[in-house]
Motif scaffolding. Structure first.
Motif, PDB file in Angstrom:
ATOM      1  N   SER A 841       0.830  -1.204   0.000  1.00  0.00           N
ATOM      2  CA  SER A 841       0.000   0.000   0.000  1.00  0.00           C
ATOM      3  C   SER A 841       0.864   1.252   0.000  1.00  0.00           C
ATOM      4  O   SER A 841       2.055   1.223   0.330  1.00  0.00           O
ATOM      5  CB  SER A 841      -0.912  -0.001   1.235  1.00  0.00           C
ATOM      6  OG  SER A 841      -0.127   0.165   2.418  1.00  0.00           O
ATOM      7  N   GLU A 842       0.247   2.361  -0.353  1.00  0.00           N
ATOM      8  CA  GLU A 842       0.950   3.637  -0.357  1.00  0.00           C
ATOM      9  C   GLU A 842       1.424   3.995   1.046  1.00  0.00           C
ATOM     10  O   GLU A 842       2.506   4.561   1.217  1.00  0.00           O
ATOM     11  CB  GLU A 842       0.026   4.737  -0.898  1.00  0.00           C
ATOM     12  CG  GLU A 842      -0.212   4.671  -2.390  1.00  0.00           C
ATOM     13  CD  GLU A 842       1.077   4.910  -3.171  1.00  0.00           C
ATOM     14  OE1 GLU A 842       1.927   5.681  -2.704  1.00  0.00           O
ATOM     15  OE2 GLU A 842       1.226   4.309  -4.250  1.00  0.00           O
ATOM     16  N   LYS A 843       0.629   3.669   2.042  1.00  0.00           N
ATOM     17  CA  LYS A 843       1.031   3.973   3.415  1.00  0.00           C
ATOM     18  C   LYS A 843       2.247   3.164   3.836  1.00  0.00           C
ATOM     19  O   LYS A 843       3.069   3.633   4.620  1.00  0.00           O
ATOM     20  CB  LYS A 843      -0.146   3.713   4.359  1.00  0.00           C
ATOM     21  CG  LYS A 843      -1.313   4.666   4.149  1.00  0.00           C
ATOM     22  CD  LYS A 843      -2.445   4.386   5.121  1.00  0.00           C
ATOM     23  CE  LYS A 843      -3.595   5.376   4.916  1.00  0.00           C
ATOM     24  NZ  LYS A 843      -4.720   5.129   5.849  1.00  0.00           N
ATOM     25  N   THR A 844       2.329   1.953   3.327  1.00  0.00           N
ATOM     26  CA  THR A 844       3.517   1.149   3.623  1.00  0.00           C
ATOM     27  C   THR A 844       4.723   1.645   2.838  1.00  0.00           C
ATOM     28  O   THR A 844       5.825   1.778   3.380  1.00  0.00           O
ATOM     29  CB  THR A 844       3.242  -0.330   3.301  1.00  0.00           C
ATOM     30  OG1 THR A 844       2.179  -0.805   4.128  1.00  0.00           O
ATOM     31  CG2 THR A 844       4.482  -1.178   3.537  1.00  0.00           C
ATOM     32  N   LEU A 845       4.509   1.938   1.573  1.00  0.00           N
ATOM     33  CA  LEU A 845       5.621   2.351   0.718  1.00  0.00           C
ATOM     34  C   LEU A 845       6.220   3.685   1.144  1.00  0.00           C
ATOM     35  O   LEU A 845       7.407   3.929   0.926  1.00  0.00           O
ATOM     36  CB  LEU A 845       5.150   2.450  -0.738  1.00  0.00           C
ATOM     37  CG  LEU A 845       4.885   1.124  -1.455  1.00  0.00           C
ATOM     38  CD1 LEU A 845       4.334   1.383  -2.849  1.00  0.00           C
ATOM     39  CD2 LEU A 845       6.143   0.277  -1.534  1.00  0.00           C
ATOM     40  N   ARG A 846       5.440   4.544   1.762  1.00  0.00           N
ATOM     41  CA  ARG A 846       5.985   5.851   2.139  1.00  0.00           C
ATOM     42  C   ARG A 846       7.062   5.730   3.224  1.00  0.00           C
ATOM     43  O   ARG A 846       7.881   6.633   3.371  1.00  0.00           O
ATOM     44  CB  ARG A 846       4.870   6.777   2.608  1.00  0.00           C
ATOM     45  CG  ARG A 846       4.238   6.376   3.942  1.00  0.00           C
ATOM     46  CD  ARG A 846       3.196   7.391   4.381  1.00  0.00           C
ATOM     47  NE  ARG A 846       2.549   6.964   5.612  1.00  0.00           N
ATOM     48  CZ  ARG A 846       1.676   7.707   6.307  1.00  0.00           C
ATOM     49  NH1 ARG A 846       1.367   8.919   5.847  1.00  0.00           N
ATOM     50  NH2 ARG A 846       1.139   7.258   7.408  1.00  0.00           N
ATOM     51  N   TYR A 847       7.058   4.628   3.956  1.00  0.00           N
ATOM     52  CA  TYR A 847       8.099   4.402   4.961  1.00  0.00           C
ATOM     53  C   TYR A 847       9.255   3.567   4.420  1.00  0.00           C
ATOM     54  O   TYR A 847      10.276   3.415   5.089  1.00  0.00           O
ATOM     55  CB  TYR A 847       7.512   3.710   6.199  1.00  0.00           C
ATOM     56  CG  TYR A 847       6.649   4.616   7.045  1.00  0.00           C
ATOM     57  CD1 TYR A 847       7.228   5.516   7.943  1.00  0.00           C
ATOM     58  CD2 TYR A 847       5.270   4.590   6.940  1.00  0.00           C
ATOM     59  CE1 TYR A 847       6.439   6.350   8.724  1.00  0.00           C
ATOM     60  CE2 TYR A 847       4.470   5.421   7.718  1.00  0.00           C
ATOM     61  CZ  TYR A 847       5.067   6.302   8.603  1.00  0.00           C
ATOM     62  OH  TYR A 847       4.278   7.138   9.364  1.00  0.00           O
ATOM     63  N   PHE A 848       9.078   3.002   3.242  1.00  0.00           N
ATOM     64  CA  PHE A 848      10.160   2.221   2.644  1.00  0.00           C
ATOM     65  C   PHE A 848      11.325   3.145   2.289  1.00  0.00           C
ATOM     66  O   PHE A 848      11.113   4.327   1.960  1.00  0.00           O
ATOM     67  CB  PHE A 848       9.663   1.509   1.380  1.00  0.00           C
ATOM     68  CG  PHE A 848       9.033   0.161   1.630  1.00  0.00           C
ATOM     69  CD1 PHE A 848       8.508  -0.153   2.863  1.00  0.00           C
ATOM     70  CD2 PHE A 848       8.958  -0.795   0.625  1.00  0.00           C
ATOM     71  CE1 PHE A 848       7.914  -1.378   3.098  1.00  0.00           C
ATOM     72  CE2 PHE A 848       8.371  -2.029   0.844  1.00  0.00           C
ATOM     73  CZ  PHE A 848       7.842  -2.315   2.094  1.00  0.00           C
ATOM     74  N   PRO A 849      12.537   2.643   2.308  1.00  0.00           N
ATOM     75  CA  PRO A 849      13.666   3.455   1.830  1.00  0.00           C
ATOM     76  C   PRO A 849      13.502   3.765   0.351  1.00  0.00           C
ATOM     77  O   PRO A 849      12.918   2.962  -0.401  1.00  0.00           O
ATOM     78  CB  PRO A 849      14.879   2.555   2.098  1.00  0.00           C
ATOM     79  CG  PRO A 849      14.341   1.178   2.187  1.00  0.00           C
ATOM     80  CD  PRO A 849      12.963   1.303   2.746  1.00  0.00           C
ATOM     81  N   PRO A 850      13.977   4.898  -0.117  1.00  0.00           N
ATOM     82  CA  PRO A 850      13.735   5.301  -1.516  1.00  0.00           C
ATOM     83  C   PRO A 850      14.166   4.261  -2.534  1.00  0.00           C
ATOM     84  O   PRO A 850      13.464   4.033  -3.526  1.00  0.00           O
ATOM     85  CB  PRO A 850      14.549   6.593  -1.643  1.00  0.00           C
ATOM     86  CG  PRO A 850      14.619   7.137  -0.259  1.00  0.00           C
ATOM     87  CD  PRO A 850      14.671   5.939   0.636  1.00  0.00           C
ATOM     88  N   ILE A 851      15.310   3.623  -2.307  1.00  0.00           N
ATOM     89  CA  ILE A 851      15.822   2.674  -3.289  1.00  0.00           C
ATOM     90  C   ILE A 851      14.865   1.504  -3.469  1.00  0.00           C
ATOM     91  O   ILE A 851      14.730   0.954  -4.572  1.00  0.00           O
ATOM     92  CB  ILE A 851      17.220   2.182  -2.870  1.00  0.00           C
ATOM     93  CG1 ILE A 851      17.860   1.361  -3.993  1.00  0.00           C
ATOM     94  CG2 ILE A 851      17.163   1.380  -1.591  1.00  0.00           C
ATOM     95  CD1 ILE A 851      19.304   0.969  -3.686  1.00  0.00           C
ATOM     96  N   LEU A 852      14.147   1.142  -2.413  1.00  0.00           N
ATOM     97  CA  LEU A 852      13.179   0.038  -2.496  1.00  0.00           C
ATOM     98  C   LEU A 852      11.824   0.546  -2.944  1.00  0.00           C
ATOM     99  O   LEU A 852      11.131  -0.123  -3.725  1.00  0.00           O
ATOM    100  CB  LEU A 852      13.079  -0.640  -1.124  1.00  0.00           C
ATOM    101  CG  LEU A 852      12.421  -2.011  -1.067  1.00  0.00           C
ATOM    102  CD1 LEU A 852      13.171  -3.006  -1.929  1.00  0.00           C
ATOM    103  CD2 LEU A 852      12.362  -2.512   0.373  1.00  0.00           C
ATOM    104  N   ARG A 853      11.464   1.711  -2.472  1.00  0.00           N
ATOM    105  CA  ARG A 853      10.160   2.276  -2.851  1.00  0.00           C
ATOM    106  C   ARG A 853      10.079   2.521  -4.354  1.00  0.00           C
ATOM    107  O   ARG A 853       9.069   2.217  -4.990  1.00  0.00           O
ATOM    108  CB  ARG A 853       9.935   3.577  -2.081  1.00  0.00           C
ATOM    109  CG  ARG A 853       8.586   4.214  -2.368  1.00  0.00           C
ATOM    110  CD  ARG A 853       8.305   5.389  -1.440  1.00  0.00           C
ATOM    111  NE  ARG A 853       9.300   6.450  -1.568  1.00  0.00           N
ATOM    112  CZ  ARG A 853      10.138   6.828  -0.608  1.00  0.00           C
ATOM    113  NH1 ARG A 853      10.112   6.207   0.571  1.00  0.00           N
ATOM    114  NH2 ARG A 853      10.992   7.803  -0.793  1.00  0.00           N
ATOM    115  N   ASP A 854      11.148   3.051  -4.911  1.00  0.00           N
ATOM    116  CA  ASP A 854      11.150   3.323  -6.349  1.00  0.00           C
ATOM    117  C   ASP A 854      11.041   2.041  -7.168  1.00  0.00           C
ATOM    118  O   ASP A 854      10.417   2.021  -8.234  1.00  0.00           O
ATOM    119  CB  ASP A 854      12.425   4.073  -6.733  1.00  0.00           C
ATOM    120  CG  ASP A 854      12.493   5.449  -6.098  1.00  0.00           C
ATOM    121  OD1 ASP A 854      11.443   5.949  -5.652  1.00  0.00           O
ATOM    122  OD2 ASP A 854      13.595   6.014  -6.014  1.00  0.00           O
ATOM    123  N   ALA A 855      11.649   0.973  -6.660  1.00  0.00           N
ATOM    124  CA  ALA A 855      11.607  -0.285  -7.403  1.00  0.00           C
ATOM    125  C   ALA A 855      10.234  -0.938  -7.340  1.00  0.00           C
ATOM    126  O   ALA A 855       9.844  -1.676  -8.257  1.00  0.00           O
ATOM    127  CB  ALA A 855      12.671  -1.239  -6.859  1.00  0.00           C
TER     128      ALA A 855
END
Length: 1546
Positions: A841-855
């Motif tokens: 989810s977007e709420k989960t991804l917003r806490y992911f590190p950028p390198i993982l979120r972008d992927a």
């Protein structure tokens, strides 16, 4: 004919005058050559001319007039443009080398002179790589030099010609003639080289190609390095006496130096001066007494040292590992397997080379000399390791086997940095320290126990030469203090290893066995313990007798040296043993008094096998019983189970000899894994306690260990289940401590892959999956999802999701240590997601590190397709489910359904059942549903769970659209799920909760999760589990375990056809793996109140989490800045003192986190936090003892803390594993929990470091110490010290009562403590999230910019340059005289921070330089290079980051030396030659991927980068960087590439 005069006087020689024609005048040559040119043509004559010219040079170099003529002819030919220097010079040098070869080599490789002598590679070979061109054999007819002086050569006038020798009546000795011939040859070579140098000097006036310059340079270096190489094979001493440097040699040496100076001349820069720095010229063994050569070597040393300084961190002289962080080895050595490379780590220390490069490896370690600075640094590291007990995995990677035990042909050990001599000395230091502690009447028995485990491991591994160790120990004890050995601890220590094979060989077969035995026996002392009846005292009293008895049984030749009294004393041991074992009596291990415990310990050293048998008898003393037939057993099935007894307590096990422990472990494994009888929980618990007692010596990787013993063992369900339960519920922290979690993950994954498609094996599959989840969560550094590294994972859908979340936590809270892993991450995600359709989810991804979120952000949500597929299959599925699940359904239809239904329909079985329930779960035939779910494969059950979750969430939305109240819908949904989970026990609860929480983008998913966790059925189950388990510290339990029935523990679904009883497994225990993920999801969705409430409800349950400490640390770091203070306090309650005893929080910490009005802690709080790291984490500086001397003095409080607290047993601190890690992670938790922003925390820490010297010195003076800071301004007026009030921050407070005894509490001098506090601060900041890093960069750059001595316009450039060099070149200067500046302190802090930072996080370091810009002075330029320069070597394997960092530094160079830059005072480019040398070196280092080799060269894109930057630089600076360009016509490095792109980046 002229007369011939013959003089017979002794002082005169015979002179022969021949009738010869005089040679023509030199001018005639021009006329003659022009005629030839007209006759033959230019091209035809050019090749012949060069060939003839080179031949004449070789033959006539010793004839002065002819040599002059050749130079004249050369000048004349150059005047008419007939000489191609780029072909002439290489051919000339090649011919000279051939002429200088010894006879054998010259006859084989005498070349024909040609004009094609250009080097093929273009690289500058090392001087050592060039063949020795000065080793000659006398009378070499194949060499042109033998006939070079045949016609009246001046050189021949030195001695009688051969004809004269024949006419002499005196016969000269052969040895003398050999020397004469050698002298002639040396003189000929000198003349040839001198002429060659003159020719080259002429050629350097022309524009030669870079490759020609490189060829000249390499030959000149070779001549200089081998200047004193003479005749080989003759007597060296005699030759040395006879030979003396002559004038000819001196002349060619000077000519050679002239050539080199012209090559590296700054105005022309034909060769970069850097090539001299890496040439090795300065290491000539026999430097001639020549001022010119000495001047060059001195300049090389000066510039090399300056260049090396830029390669090293500012705290290099103090930097040492902390064992608090884990790092991956970046620069892997060749010839290592891929799997081994994946397991390599950074070396704990590196030895800097003369060029500043970090080096490690076996050969280097063996070259470290005893007593050197590197030796002391190594010992400092090992002493700290022995005291803080890092894992055996760490030891195995850095140690070298002693030479006497090393197998022949064993390859070098990559990464090894410690030799057996270092280990031996450090081990002896630890023994001496423990003896001192023991003599001071401190209770340090646990320290002895921990040390004995490491000592046994080191000796068994062959890292200590036992015979040599005993010799050195005897000497050390006698030298340190003859009375230091007052107890039998050393005898006890040696008695513990006497059964090791290497020790037995030393006492049996070694030539020094008698002497060694006598020395071992000399350590005996009569025990004088204050408590003679304690178990420890009894063991020490009898251990000498044990040792004598053991040696008596080993070797008859040493029996005469044994102590008769001690042998007789052994009878007391036998008598006690006979008394306690006579008849049918059995030892009651739970009710033994101190004397009995001590005597049993003694027996373990003398009679290990009988002692082992009595322990096994105790554990089986309850007898056997039949497992009662139940739903899982057929009436005829019988399963024998051991009755329960009490497990052996840790207090008893800790004193067992290692020999007994090994026997017990082996015997218990036979009973656990090979017996037909199910073992008792007491035996399993005792076995795990045994492994935890001695983690270094007893650990074994169970899956591979069992497979090696008997491959068929793991095929037995009972063996697999038991091994998984032992690992999952008892030994996971031990596996992580050992560094074996990745290997365990691969082993378990392999088993899961074999089980997930196998029908019916649900119990073992779910246990393996739960174990793998815990293993993945436990990883603290980057990992590969497959051992082979290629192809899709063998993970289940659940494990794929857990892996992605673990990666997010790991990358965000600990970073990626290696650049290769950053590159591997996209491939790894492809492997994971190849078989998964899940999106986050977007709420989960917003806490992911950028390198993982972008992927992951680009993944397509396919849930709509899942619902669409369900709707398409719904009619068929409902029809099948109606036949299967109606109350009147035919039971035989179950078999039909399983055999004939399609898999794509079976995945909707639970969804169909859900639809048929209609809120009434009793309306379906749960019996048939249970049977089907049992019979299908575990993979199909997992698919049913995830599909059902999607369908039920969709159905909730549909019902809401129909107007139903959401409360009623959720109530009905939870009731249905309760039927699945509790009533019929159809589905595994942990997977269902994880599936629901992963759908947190649905507004109702988490509400359902919370409702399920709030249900009384689950809470009662959890309470019952906690009650049955006893205390979370399972090793403290003394009462017998009560085995839970299989069905009650695991439910109907998992216990279906299985009959093997559980040990520690339980449905509630399975939730420990998913509960942290649920907490993460709740926080991501801002459900703070529910999170806090659930943590309160399940706080007692979370105490059983195997990694609860790491969970608290990671969740605080992951959500830093987003957690309210109230929730932080609740998260910290997981580490309540009742559950995790003795977490070393600061006294002030509890007040700070619970304060109603958040305030920033005082500086004293942070200072004491750093002092704790200095005392417990940073390796002590002292070389004689591990603890600084003041720690052994009063007050005893600090000493007691250091001795009793800092060495807890491993089982007491399994998470995080070592006391150093516990202290470090506790400090991190404190910082992350403070209710103030990161900027204030970093500001306080930076403020302490900037003003560290005056604070420490003032606090020391308050204690009456003699340190004084008066007169600092007179030391260096342009570099004000940190003690100057002008440089202090306005907000700085005076030292309080707590810091007044700062130095006194640390045990260091004020100078030492200042450096160590800086290092501790850098280490602490490197463990914190990126928010703190950004603040550090901002504040560090601001402090540098605001430094008044940089901003003071009255300061001249010279003063600033002096100040910068004083502050930044060698920090030890400033540390010794207390004149450290704020800038040097902050840069030392940054370097300490960088050295502990994972490589991925180094991306942010560029912020510092960006904040410093624009840079307008050389002083600030040097500061920028000093900050970032040492980072570049570390980025050698991270090309992208290396290029970015290099670009940042080059941009600063442009700021100061740009074409359009206007400086107040003109600055010459020569002022930054050290920076130019550094740039050359670091790009070679990166091009090589490690220490620079002779063949190293920069990468093409780096050359293109320099070319682009050079266009913005001043011409004089461009000139210094001219070889760092892709232009083959101006760069020796570009010319070395066969093809190089010439286009420059835009």
């Amino acid at each position: 004919m002229r007369p011939i005069f013959i003089f017979r006087n002794k002082t005169q020689k015979r002179v022969v005058a021949l009738n010869r024609e005089l040679p023509p005048r030199n001018e005639q040559f021009i006329l003659d050559f022009q005629q030839l040119l007209a006759q033959f043509g230019d091209q035809e004559l050019r090749a012949v001319t060069e060939s003839v010219f080179i031949s004449l040079v070789v033959q006539c170099s010793g004839h002065a007039p002819r040599a002059d003529f050749l130079l004249f002819a050369l000048q004349s030919l150059c005047g008419i443009g007939h000489i191609n220097w780029d072909t002439l010079v290489p051919s000339l040098l090649s011919s000279v080398s051939s002429a200088e070869m010894p006879m054998g080599q010259a006859s084989q490789s005498m070349p024909t002179v040609s004009s094609s002598g250009l080097p093929q590679s273009g690289t500058i070979p090392s001087s050592n790589a060039i063949p020795n061109a000065s080793s000659f054999q006398p009378s070499n007819p194949a060499s042109p030099l033998t006939s070079a002086h045949g016609i009246g050569s001046p050189t021949q006038s030195m001695i009688e010609p051969s004809s004269g020798a024949a006419m002499s009546p005196v016969k000269l000795p052969d040895q003398f003639m050999t020397r004469v011939n050698s002298s002639i040859r040396d003189s000929a070579i000198s003349s040839l080289r001198q002429l060659c140098c003159k020719i080259i000097l002429t050629g350097l006036n022309f524009n030669l190609k870079p490759t020609t310059h490189a060829e000249i340079f390499s030959h000149m270096l070779n001549w200089l390095v081998n200047w004193d190489q003479r005749q080989q094979g003759s007597d060296e001493s005699e030759g040395t006496k006879f030979w003396r440097p002559d004038k000819a040699l001196t002349e060619w040496l000077h000519n050679c130096l002239d050539v080199i100076w012209l090559l590296v001349e700054q105005d022309k820069c034909r060769m970069p001066f850097y090539e001299l720095l890496r040439s090795g010229l300065q290491f000539i063994e026999n430097i001639p007494d020549d001022e010119a050569l000495f001047t060059l070597i001195l300049e090389i040393h000066r510039r090399r040292d300056m260049m090396a300084m830029h390669m090293q961190m500012l705290d290099q002289h103090l930097h040492c590992p902390t064992f608090g962080t884990q790092r991956i080895l970046s620069l892997t050595a060749p010839n290592i397997s891929g799997e081994a490379v994946g397991n390599l780590r950074y070396s704990p220390i590196t030895y800097p080379s003369v060029l500043g490069e970090p080096l490690h490896g076996e050969e280097l370690a063996c070259s470290i000399q005893r007593g050197s600075l590197d030796w002391e640094r190594a010992l400092r590291c090992i002493r700290h390791a022995i005291r803080t007990t890092p894992s055996p995995d760490w030891w195995k990677r850095v140690l070298l086997v002693a030479p006497c035990y090393r197998p022949a042909g064993q390859p070098p050990t990559a990464g090894a940095v410690f030799t057996s001599e270092m280990i031996s000395e450090a081990t002896i230091c630890r023994i001496i320290e423990l003896l001192k502690l023991t003599n001071s009447e401190l209770n340090c028995w646990q320290e002895w126990l921990s040390f004995s485990d490491i000592f046994f491991f080191l000796v068994k591994s062959g890292c200590i030469d036992f015979v040599d160790f005993v010799d050195k120990l005897v000497i050390r004890i006698s030298e340190s203090d003859p009375h230091i050995l007052r107890t039998n601890h050393v005898t006890w220590l040696l008695a513990g290893i006497i059964k090791v094979e290497l020790v037995m060989n030393a006492l049996n077969t070694d030539a020094r066995k008698v002497e060694t035995t006598r020395k071992i026996l000399s350590f005996h002392r009569e025990d004088r313990n204050a408590d003679p009846n304690s178990a420890q005292s009894i063991l020490l009293d009898f251990v000498s007798s044990c040792q004598n008895l053991r040696i008596w049984s080993l070797n008859t030749s040493t029996r005469e040296y044994l102590n008769g009294e001690q042998l007789q004393k052994g009878k007391q041991i036998d008598e006690w043993w006979k008394q306690v074992t006579k008849g049918d009596l059995m030892m009651d291990y739970m009710n033994m008094d101190e004397r009995s415990v001590g005597m049993f310990w003694v027996v373990s050293y003398t009679m290990a096998q009988p002692a082992c048998e009595t322990v096994m008898n105790w554990l089986s003393s309850g007898g056997h019983t039949d497992l009662l037939p139940g739903s899982n057993l057929q009436p005829n099935d019988r399963l024998m189970v051991m009755r329960e007894v009490s497990s052996l307590p840790m207090s008893l096990l800790s004193g067992f000899s290692m020999n007994l422990c090994l026997k017990l472990a082996q015997q218990m494994e036979e009973c656990l894994f090979s017996s037909q009888v199910v073992p008792s929980i007491a035996m399993v618990e005792t076995y795990t306690r045994l492994l935890l007692i001695a983690p270094h010596s007893l650990f074994r990787s169970h899956i591979s260990h069992l497979a090696q013993r008997n491959p068929a063992l793991l095929s037995k369900p009972g063996v697999t289940l038991l091994s998984f339960e032992i690992i999952n519920y008892r030994l996971l922290p031990l596996y992580r401590y050992q560094g074996k979690t990745k290997a365990l993950m691969y082993d378990v994954t392999k088993i899961i892959a074999a089980l997930k498609g196998k029908r019916g094996d649900h119990r073992v599959f779910r246990l393996a999956e739960n174990l793998c989840m815990n293993v993945i969560f436990s990883l603290r550094d980057f990992f590969s999802v497959k051992r082979e590294g290629k192809g899709p994972t063998e993970f289940t859908e659940t494990l794929n999701r857990v892996t992605v979340m673990t990666l997010a936590i790991l990358i965000k809270t600990r970073g990626i240590a290696d650049a290769d892993h950053v590159m591997y991450l996209p491939n790894m995600l492809e492997q994971i997601l190849a078989t998964s359709q899940h999106i986050w989810s977007e709420k989960t991804l917003r806490y992911f590190p950028p390198i993982l979120r972008d992927a992951l952000a680009a993944r397509i949500d396919k849930r709509a397709l899942v619902i669409q597929a369900w709707q398409q299959a719904e009619t068929t599925v409902i029809n099948q489910c109606t036949q299967l699940l109606s109350p009147s359904a035919d039971p035989s239809y179950v078999t039909t359904y399983i055999s004939h239904s399609f898999p794509q329909h079976r995945q909707y079985l639970c969804a169909g059942a859900w639809t048929l329930m209609q809120g009434h779960p009793e309306s379906i035939n749960s019996t048939n549903l249970v049977r089907v779910l049992r019979e299908v494969s575990p993979e199909e059950v997992t698919a049913n769970i995830y599909t059902m979750v999607d369908v039920l969430l969709h159905s909730i939305q549909v019902e809401r659209q129909r107007g139903h109240l959401i409360q009623d819908i959720l109530l009905k949904t939870c009731a249905n799920l309760a039927f699945f989970i509790w009533t019929s026990e159809l589905l595994p609860l942990d997977i269902l909760l994880l599936a629901l929480s992963d759908r947190d983008d649905d507004p109702h998913a988490l509400s359902i999760v919370i409702s399920l966790l709030d249900r009384q059925e689950l809470q009662q189950r959890v309470k019952l589990y906690c009650l049955n388990c006893g205390p979370p510290e399972h090793w403290l339990r003394t009462t017998p375990f009560k085995r839970t029935e299989l069905q009650k523990a695991l439910g109907n679904h998992l216990s279906w056809k299985d009959r093997y009883p559980p040990f520690f497994d339980d449905i509630a225990a399975r939730l420990l793996a998913v509960f942290p993920l649920i907490i993460y999801r709740l926080i991501e969705n801002d459900a703070i109140d529910n999170t806090e409430r659930l943590l309160t409800i399940y706080s007692q349950f979370l105490a059983y989490h195997p990694f609860r400490f790491s969970f608290v640390r990671d969740i605080l770091a992951y959500f830093y800045g987003h957690l309210p203070g109230k929730l932080v306090v609740r998260i910290l309650s997981i580490l309540d003192a009742q559950k995790v005893p003795k977490i070393p929080f600061s006294e002030l910490f509890q007040q700070l986190v619970s304060a109603t009005n958040p305030i920033c802690p005082p500086l004293d709080y942070f200072a004491n936090l750093l002092l704790e790291l200095v005392n417990n984490v940073i390796p002590p500086l002292n070389s004689n003892t591990v603890r600084p001397p003041p720690r052994t003095q009063t007050p005893p409080t600090n000493q007691v803390h250091a001795s009793t607290e800092s060495l807890k047993a491993f089982y007491q601190i399994q998470d995080p594993g070592t006391y150093t890690q516990l202290i470090l992670e506790t400090s991190v938790i404190e910082i992350l929990s403070l209710p103030v922003p990161a900027s204030q925390i970093v500001s306080s820490l930076v403020q302490i470091i900037v003003n560290i010297q005056p604070t420490v010195i003032q606090s020391n003076n308050l204690r009456g110490a003699p340190n004084s800071i008066g007169g600092q301004g007179s030391v260096l007026p342009t570099s004000p010290s940190g003690g100057s009030t002008d440089s202090l921050s306005a907000s700085r407070s005076s030292p309080s009562a707590n810091t007044s005894n700062f130095v006194w509490r640390s045990g260091y001098t004020s100078e030492q403590l200042s450096c160590l506090l800086i290092q501790a601060c850098g280490l602490l900041l490197s463990q914190l999230p990126a928010d703190f890093h950004v603040q550090l960069y901002i504040q560090a750059s601001q402090i540098i910019k605001d430094s008044w001595w940089l901003t003071d316009g009255k300061r001249s450039c010279g003063e600033l340059e002096s100040a910068v060099k004083y502050a930044l070149l060698d920090p030890s200067w400033a540390a010794q005289d207390n004149t450290s500046t704020a800038i040097s302190n902050i840069i030392a802090l940054l370097h300490s921070f960088f050295s502990n930072l994972p490589q991925e996080w180094l991306e942010g370091t560029h912020v510092i330089i960006k904040n410093l810009k624009p840079v307008t002075s050389v002083a600030m330029l040097r500061i920028a290079f000093r900050i970032m320069g040492p980072l570049l070597p570390r980025l050698a394997n991270a090309h992208s980051l290396f290029t970015k960092t290099l670009s940042v530094l080059l941009s600063v160079l442009v700021d100061v030396f740009g074409k359009n830059t206007q400086l107040p005072t003109p600055i010459e480019a020569s002022e930054i030659t050290d920076l130019i040398d550094f740039l050359h070196h670091v790009v070679h280092y990166e091009g090589q991927g490690g220490p620079v080799q002779p063949s190293s060269k920069p990468k093409p894109d780096i050359l293109a980068l320099f070319a682009a930057v050079s266009e913005s630089l001043r011409p004089d600076v461009q000139h210094l960087l001219s070889h760092l360009k892709p232009d083959v016509n101006s760069s020796i490095y570009a010319a070395s590439y066969p093809k190089i792109p010439h286009n420059r980046p835009q």
